[in-house]
Design a protein around this motif. Structure first.
Motif, short mmCIF file in Angstrom:
data_model
loop_
_atom_site.label_atom_id
_atom_site.label_comp_id
_atom_site.label_asym_id
_atom_site.label_seq_id
_atom_site.Cartn_x
_atom_site.Cartn_y
_atom_site.Cartn_z
N PHE A 105 -12.20 3.98 -6.69
CA PHE A 105 -11.16 3.10 -7.20
C PHE A 105 -9.99 2.97 -6.22
N ASN A 106 -9.46 1.75 -6.13
CA ASN A 106 -8.18 1.48 -5.49
C ASN A 106 -7.55 0.36 -6.31
N LEU A 107 -6.54 0.69 -7.11
CA LEU A 107 -5.96 -0.28 -8.03
C LEU A 107 -5.15 -1.36 -7.33
N GLY A 108 -4.89 -1.17 -6.04
CA GLY A 108 -4.24 -2.22 -5.27
C GLY A 108 -5.18 -3.34 -4.89
N GLY A 109 -6.48 -3.12 -5.07
CA GLY A 109 -7.48 -4.11 -4.69
C GLY A 109 -8.17 -3.75 -3.40
N VAL A 110 -9.46 -4.01 -3.35
CA VAL A 110 -10.24 -3.63 -2.17
C VAL A 110 -10.52 -4.84 -1.26
N GLU A 111 -10.04 -6.02 -1.63
CA GLU A 111 -10.21 -7.18 -0.77
C GLU A 111 -9.47 -6.98 0.56
#
Length: 361
Positions: free
Chosen positions: A185-191
């Motif tokens: 998980f990375n809640l900042g976004g993995v894009e």
């Protein structure tokens, strides 16, 4: 809330087998993509407070990458999650030998664990909520484990911000089992990957398991009080991560089981709360399992490219894996991983997402 479900082909493996993708979505809520290879969550889109969607889990675009670049991205883990020391355990007086894949030890079920299997779609629909149930038959002797095991995992969007995972398994012989979800998980976004170490993490665990150099627990649980492992109050992951602690040096970061109970709960309870201040996204994990493995992405080394052409470096994502305690088949003092013939193993975890105003300070 209206829900939708779509079934498409994700890709084809080199051996010619087709991998399906099932998309579950709720209007104004989560949008999750699940693939039949490894019964894995390939993508999970979550809104922030302003409704901006971001994919918050690592994964691959090509199904073959899940086999040749094995990182357990989003996978269903089994037969036994985490580690078994020495590739062996004793069951009813008989020594069982399991195929090893981490030195002399077994990690996440062995070389061909559940994450490497092609699961079948048993059921799917939108009533009362979008769901899919995937099934797998693991034959007697698979990786060395006794008994033919029939396993299922059901993914369900139980409200616009909630993803439920329910695992069940039965065996025709007494065996051991402990399944989990291995999302990064990375809640900042993995894009556009950034470090996950600014996330604030809280876990209501009074004890954790210290490990030896091979990451096998070496003793009884230690108190988290007055240690770097005290997450009972929320704190940034990076706060203590650079401290020259023997355990953090051993594992190159956090890679430890936090002890939530001495046996499974009757119903899911809060196991962790993760908050990304910059986006405001919050993930609460509720689980009925006695342990929670917290892994701070220590071995992500920019060696493989994932979705969106992004290369994951150390600390770019984290795992929160509800499960049995590691090496439980060899530790009678740990919560039991034994499954009697004809009985049913059950595990439920719920990932609940919300958002609050971003902290731009």
């Amino acid at each position: 809330m209206a829900g939708t479900i779509e079934r498409t082909t994700f890709g084809v493996l080199k051996d010619g087998r087709s991998v399906d993708c099932i998309r579950l979505a709720q209007d104004g809520g989560l949008d999750v993509r699940i693939i039949t290879l490894g019964a894995a969550v390939q993508a999970l889109f979550v809104p922030d407070a302003g409704g901006m969607m971001a994919d918050v889990v690592l994964g691959y675009d090509d199904p073959e990458d899940y086999r040749v670049k094995r990182q357990f991205f989003g996978a269903t883990i089994g037969r036994f999650s985490n580690r078994i020391a020495g590739g062996r355990f004793e069951l009813d007086g008989k020594v069982i030998h399991i195929a090893t894949n981490e030195g002399k030890n077994v990690l996440h079920g062995g070389p061909e664990g559940f994450d490497q299997k092609l699961w079948t779609i048993e059921d799917l629909g939108t009533e009362p909520e979008p769901f899919v149930r995937l099934g797998l038959v693991s034959p007697d002797g698979d990786q060395g484990f006794p008994g033919e095991v029939t396993a299922t995992v059901t993914y369900r969007l139980t409200n616009p911000g909630e993803l439920s995972m329910r695992y069940e398994a039965t065996s025709d012989r007494t065996t051991v089992i402990g399944m989990t979800h291995h999302g990064y998980f990375n809640l900042g976004g993995v894009e556009h990957l950034r470090s996950v170490l600014d996330h604030r993490l809280q876990m209501p665990a009074d004890h954790y398991l210290a490990v030896a150099s091979d990451l096998i627990p070496e003793e009884s649980p230690r108190s988290v009080a007055d240690t770097l492992f005290d997450f009972r109050e929320a704190k940034p992951i990076m706060r203590d991560l650079r401290t020259a602690d023997d355990q953090l040096l051993t594992t190159k970061g956090y890679d430890h089981c936090f002890c939530l109970a001495d046996k499974p709960h009757q119903a899911p309870r809060l196991a962790a709360r993760l908050h990304h201040p910059a986006s405001g996204r919050v993930m609460e994990l509720h689980s009925d399992q006695p342990g929670l493995q917290f892994y701070s992405g220590n071995m992500l080394n920019a060696g493989v490219a994932g979705k969106y052409g992004q290369i994951a470096r150390q600390g770019d994502a984290l795992c929160l894996e509800p499960q049995s305690w590691p090496n439980a088949p060899n530790r009678p003092d740990f919560p039991s991983a034994r499954l009697e013939a004809g009985e049913t193993y059950r595990h439920q975890s719920i990932y609940r997402f919300s958002a609050q105003a971003p902290d731009l300070g």
